[in-house]
Enzyme design. Structure first.
Site, PDB file in Angstrom:
ATOM      1  N   ASP A  52       0.588   8.378  -0.829  1.00  0.00           N
ATOM      2  CA  ASP A  52       0.872   9.252   0.303  1.00  0.00           C
ATOM      3  C   ASP A  52       1.636   8.428   1.342  1.00  0.00           C
ATOM      4  OD1 ASP A  52       0.817  11.487   1.925  1.00  0.00           O
ATOM      5  OD2 ASP A  52      -1.064  10.900   2.870  1.00  0.00           O
TER       6      ASP A  52
ATOM      7  N   ASP B 184      -5.538   9.669   2.230  1.00  0.00           N
ATOM      8  CA  ASP B 184      -6.578   9.596   3.250  1.00  0.00           C
ATOM      9  C   ASP B 184      -6.945  10.957   3.828  1.00  0.00           C
ATOM     10  OD1 ASP B 184      -4.281  10.140   4.631  1.00  0.00           O
ATOM     11  OD2 ASP B 184      -4.624   8.656   6.217  1.00  0.00           O
TER      12      ASP B 184
ATOM     13  N   THR C  76       1.874   9.092   4.954  1.00  0.00           N
ATOM     14  CA  THR C  76       1.121   8.922   6.190  1.00  0.00           C
ATOM     15  C   THR C  76      -0.212   8.243   5.908  1.00  0.00           C
ATOM     16  OG1 THR C  76       2.121  10.935   7.023  1.00  0.00           O
ATOM     17  CG2 THR C  76       0.198  10.085   8.205  1.00  0.00           C
TER      18      THR C  76
END
Length: 795
Positions: free
Chosen positions: A299, A530, A301
C-alpha cells in the site's frame, strides 16, 4: 448520530463483574503455558525411544555407554529454554500490538486491553475498529460492519440501534457504540481468535517436509532395527550384556534426535531476533513464508509514505467561505482519517453549524460529506470520482497529483448526503492539496527486493497518477493503471497484474481479487497495509504484514505486525526466513546422513548375521557400543549442527526441500556406511577374536566413520567463510585430542595401537571422504546448481 444512551458502568459495577468471572478472559495469544512447554519438550517420541534404550543399557551395568541419555536432558532443556524465550518475547510484543477498544465508563472513556472488558461494558466504535466481544448496538451513525471474516459475506452490513454485532468483525464506515452481551469464551469468534494466534509450526512447508522425512526414516528403522536385534541377540556367541550393548549401539544413531529440536530452535530464535526489531510474528510459519515470497503488494499510504499529512495548498474554485466549510467538516468527524486530521489541524475555527445528515468516508465510494441545512450539502473526496474526469477541476487535480501529492475536492451537492442518489451533481468549491512525506528508507527497501528478484506491486486507493509519481520517485519502474479499468475476469486480471506495477483507485474487493489473481499464477504473495480497506487482502495473502499504527482489524488478521511502522523491517524478516530455511536444510543433511549410514550398517551387519546362521560362518558383532556412536555425534553433528542452525544465511529460499535433502543425504550416507563397514570387515578377527582385537576392530571402524563423516560436515558447511573452516577444523581437532589422551581412550573404549589396522582405517576413511566430495560435485552438475567453495563478498 443517535443520542448517547449510556454513560457506561461504574467502577463498582466493573469490580463486581470481574469478581463474578464476567470478564473477557480469552488469552491474547493461545501460546502454550509453561507447564505445557515443559511437558511438550520432555515427553516426546524421540525422548521415549532414547529413554527405553537407556534403561536397557543401564541394566547391563555399563554407565559410560549410557552417556547418550544426556541427549534426553539436552534436547529437553534447550527446547524448553528457547520456547520460553520466544513465548516471553511474543507475549510482550502482543500486548504492545494488541487492539485496544475504546470503553466508555462513568469514570472515564479510555482504550483498554480486550481482557479488561467486562459484561455490559459500553464500547465505542469507529472506522477500522475490530469488534472484540459480541454485543448490541446502542448508538449508530451510518455504521457499517464487515462480517466477511466470520460469514464469508463480502458486502458491509449497515447496523442500526438494537442490532447485534459479533466479535471478529470490524467497522468499515461510520461510528457508534455497543453494549457487550457475551464476553470471554462465550463470544462468537473467541475460539477462532485463539486458533489464529497460536505459537505453532502448523502449515509450515519446512515442518511438513521434516515430518515426511521422519516418516521415511520410520519405515527404515522398523526392519533394520528388527534385523539387528535378532542377529545381535541370537546369532552371536557374545554374552547378553555385550549383545545388548551392540544392539543399542546400532539403534541409537538411527534416531535423528536433534532434527526437530534444531528446527524448533531456529524458529524460536528467529522470533526473538525479530522481536528485537519490534516485529510481532503472530504465526511462526510467516518467518519461513516471507522468505519464499516472490511478489510484495505494498500500500502507498503508511507503507511507502508516512501516515502523517499536512495541508500544502487550498485552491478556491467557485465560492467563498471554503475555510469555514473545511473547519466544520473536520470538527464534525468523530474519527478523522489522516486527511481529515490534517485539514482539522490547518482549519481550527468552525462556524458552529448544525448537521442534518452525514455520510462517512468509505473506501468503496472515496468520499464523505455532511449536510448543514441552509448552509448547504458539502462533500469531500476524490476529484476523479466526484467530477467528470474531463472537467477543468478534475484535470487540475490530475496535474497536481502527477507530482505525487494527494488532492481532495471540496464541493457542494444538489441533494442531502444521506440521499440514496448522493452525491448527485457536485459543484467544485476548492482543491485541497495534501503533502505526504516518502519514508526515507522506502527506496532502499524497494532496491533490496529488486536485487532479490521479488516483484513489488504498489496498490493504493489514491489517484493513480499520484501513486505512480510516488512510485517513480522511489525508482520503481513499470506502468501505472487506474483500477477502475481493471478487468473483472480472473485470468485477464492476472495478465494485467503481470504487465503493470502501480495501481490507483483500488477498491478493497479489488485488492483481494488481485491477491487471488497473483496466487493463481503460482506466486507467493505478501500484502502490506495498515487500513481497514486492506483487511480482506491481508487475510487472503500468503503473508499479511500490517503496520503497528494501522487499524486494529488489519493488525488482527496479519501474520506479521511491524510495530515500529517501518517498511524497511521487511528485508530483515525475509533474511530471517532465509536463515531458518537454509540452516535447517544444512542441519537436516547432517542428521539424515547419520541416519542413512546407521541404518545401512545395521542392515549389512544383520545380513552378515543371517548368512552366518544359514552357512555356519562367523557372525558379526555390531562394530560400535553406544559410547562410540555418542562421541561420533558430538563433533560431526551435534555441536556443529547447533552452530550452523543459528548462523547468518542470506541465500534465496527454493522449493523442493525434501527432494534436495534426501538427494544429498542418501548417497553421502551410503558412502560413509560402506566405507565404515569395509573398514570393520578388514579389521574384524572373527568369533575367536580377543577382547583387545574386537576393541581394535571397533576403533578402526570408528576412525573410518569419523574421517568420512567429518568430510560430510565440511561439504555441508560450504560455501566457506573463515569461521566455517574453523568449525570443521576444531571438530577434527577434538577427535585427535580424544584419541591422543590415554584417559579418554580408556574411558571411551578405544584402542588405536595397531598401526596397520589404524592406518588402513584412516585410508578407507579418506576414500569415503573422496566419495562424499565427488558426490557433491556430481549432484551439482545433475541438478544444475552452481557449487561454490568460498562465499563471495556480494553473497
Amino acid at each position: 448520530m443517535t443520542a448517547v444512551v449510556s454513560a457506561g458502568l461504574s467502577d463498582a459495577e466493573v469490580a463486581q463483574r470481574v469478581a463474578d468471572g464476567k470478564s473477557n478472559d480469552v488469552p491474547t495469544r493461545a501460546a502454550r503455558s509453561v507447564s505445557e512447554i515443559v511437558r511438550g519438550n520432555v515427553f516426546t517420541r524421540i525422548n521415549a525411544i532414547l529413554g527405553v534404550l537407556l534403561v536397557i543399557v543401564l541394566s547391563t551395568g555399563s554407565l559410560i555407554n549410557g552417556a547418550f541419555g544426556l541427549l534426553i536432558i539436552a534436547n529437553s532443556a534447550i527446547g524448553i529454554i528457547q520456547e520460553l524465550r520466544a513465548k516471553q518475547t511474543l507475549d510482550k510484543l502482543a500486548i504492545v500490538g494488541q487492539a485496544k477498544p475504546l470503553v466508555r465508563r462513568q469514570s472515564r472513556t479510555a482504550p483498554l486491553l480486550p481482557s479488561e472488558v467486562v459484561l455490559d461494558d459500553v464500547i465505542e466504535l469507529g472506522p477500522g475498529d475490530q469488534i472484540v466481544v459480541d454485543g448490541d448496538i446502542l448508538e449508530a451513525a451510518n455504521l457499517e460492519v464487515d462480517e466477511s471474516l466470520l460469514t464469508g459475506e463480502a458486502d458491509p452490513i449497515a447496523k442500526a440501534v438494537g442490532e447485534h454485532v459479533m466479535s471478529g468483525s470490524f467497522v468499515v464506515a461510520g461510528g457508534g457504540a455497543y453494549r457487550a452481551t457475551k464476553v470471554g469464551r462465550e463470544a462468537y469468534a473467541a475460539k477462532l481468535a485463539e486458533e489464529a494466534s497460536k505459537f505453532t509450526l502448523v502449515k509450515s512447508e519446512l515442518r511438513s517436509g521434516i515430518n515426511k522425512i521422519l516418516q521415511f526414516i520410520t519405515y527404515l528403522l522398523v526392519p533394520a532395527g528388527a534385523l539387528i536385534i535378532y542377529t545381535q541377540l541370537f546369532t552371536t556367541d557374545a554374552g547378553w550384556q555385550e549383545s545388548v550393548l551392540r544392539m543399542v549401539g546400532a539403534l541409537v544413531p538411527m534416531v535423528p534426535e536433534g532434527l526437530v529440536l534444531m528446527t524448533s530452535i531456529a524458529f524460536a530464535v528467529g522470533v526473538v531476533r525479530l522481536g528485537r526489531r519490534q516485529c510481532l510474528v503472530n504465526e511462526l510459519p510467516a518467518i519461513e513464508g516471507l522468505a519464499r515470497v516472490d511478489v510484495v503488494c505494498a500500500d502507498k499510504t503508511g507503507t511507502l509514505t508516512e501516515n502523517g499529512m499536512r495541508v500544502s495548498e487550498v485552491t478556491t474554485l467557485d465560492t467563498s467561505g471554503v475555510a469555514e466549510v473545511l473547519a466544520q467538516l473536520a470538527a464534525d468527524d468523530p474519527r478523522p482519517n489522516a486527511s481529515m486530521a490534517a485539514i482539522g489541524e490547518a482549519y481550527r475555527m468552525p462556524p458552529g453549524w448544525s448537521s442534518t445528515a452525514t455520510a462517512p468516508f468509505k473506501s468503496a465510494t472515496k468520499w464523505s460529506g455532511t449536510s448543514y441545512g441552509e448552509h448547504g450539502n458539502w462533500v469531500i473526496g476524490a476529484p476523479d470520482v466526484l467530477l467528470d474526469p474531463a472537467s477543468p477541476a478534475a484535470e487540475d487535480a490530475e496535474r497536481i497529483g502527477a507530482q505525487g501529492l494527494r488532492v481532495l475536492l471540496l464541493g457542494s451537492s444538489d441533494r442531502p448526503v444521506d440521499d440514496p442518489e448522493a452525491p448527485g451533481t457536485v459543484t467544485p468549491a476548492a482543491l485541497v492539496v495534501l503533502e505526504q512525506r516518502v519514508r526515507p528508507d522506502a527506496r532502499d527497501t524497494l532496491d533490496y527486493f529488486a536485487s532479490q528478484h521479488v516483484s513489488v506491486k504498489v496498490i493504493s486507493g489514491d489517484n493513480a497518477v499520484s501513486v505512480g509519481a510516488v512510485a517513480g520517485s522511489l525508482g520503481l519502474t513499470g506502468e501505472t493503471m487506474d483500477a477502475r479499468r481493471l478487468p473483472a475476469e480472473p485470468e485477464q486480471l492476472a495478465e494485467t497484474l503481470e504487465e503493470y506495477t502501480t495501481f490507483g483507485r483500488v477498491r478493497p474487493d479489488q485488492k483481494r481479487a488481485m491477491v487471488h489473481a497473483l496466487q493463481s499464477r503460482g506466486h507467493t504473495v505478501a500484502m502490506t497495509g495498515d487500513g481497514v480497506n486492506d483487511v480482506l487482502a491481508l487475510k487472503d495473502a500468503d503473508i499479511g504484514v500490517a503496520m503497528g499504527s494501522g487499524s486494529s482489524a488489519s493488525r488482527a488478521v496479519a501474520q506479521i505486525v511491524l510495530l515500529d511502522n517501518r517498511f524497511a523491517t521487511l528485508p530483515y524478516v525475509v533474511g530471517e526466513g532465509r536463515r531458518v530455511i537454509g540452516n535447517i536444510e544444512r542441519v537436516s543433511n547432517l542428521f539424515l546422513t547419520k541416519t542413512v549410514y546407521s541404518v545401512l550398517l545395521a542392515v549389512l551387519v544383520g545380513l552378515a548375521g543371517l548368512s552366518a546362521k544359514i552357512f555356519g560362518t562367523d557372525p558379526l558383532l555390531f562394530p560400535f557400543q553406544p559410547i562410540h556412536v555418542t562421541i561420533a555425534a558430538w563433533f560431526t553433528i551435534g555441536i556443529p549442527a547447533f552452530i550452523l542452525s543459528l548462523a547468518p544465511n542470506a541465500e534465496r529460499a527454493h522449493p523442493g526441500f525434501v527432494r534436495r535433502v534426501m538427494t544429498s543425504a542418501l548417497p553421502s550416507g551410503v558412502a560413509v556406511g560402506i566405507a565404515t563397514f569395509t573398514s570393520y570387515l578388514l579389521a574384524y578377527q572373527g568369533r575367536a577374536a580377543s577382547q583387545v582385537e574386537q576393541t581394535q576392530a571397533s576403533t578402526a571402524a570408528l576412525i573410518t566413520l569419523l574421517v568420512s563423516a567429518l568430510w560430510v560436515l565440511a561439504v555441508v558447511a560450504r560455501p566457506y567463510e573463515w569461521w566455517r573452516v574453523a568449525l570443521v577444523a576444531v571438530s577434527a581437532l577434538a577427535y585427535v585430542v580424544i584419541f591422543s589422551l590415554p584417559v579418554a581412550r580408556e574411558l571411551f573404549m578405544l584402542d588405536p595401537s595397531n598401526v596397520v589396522t589404524t592406518s588402513t582405517a584412516v585410508g578407507i576413511g579418506v576414500l569415503g571422504a573422496v566419495a562424499v566430495e565427488v558426490i557433491w560435485w556430481v549432484q551439482g552438475a545433475v541438478l544444475g546448481e552452481t557449487r561454490r567453495l568460498w562465499r563471495t563478498p556480494e553473497r
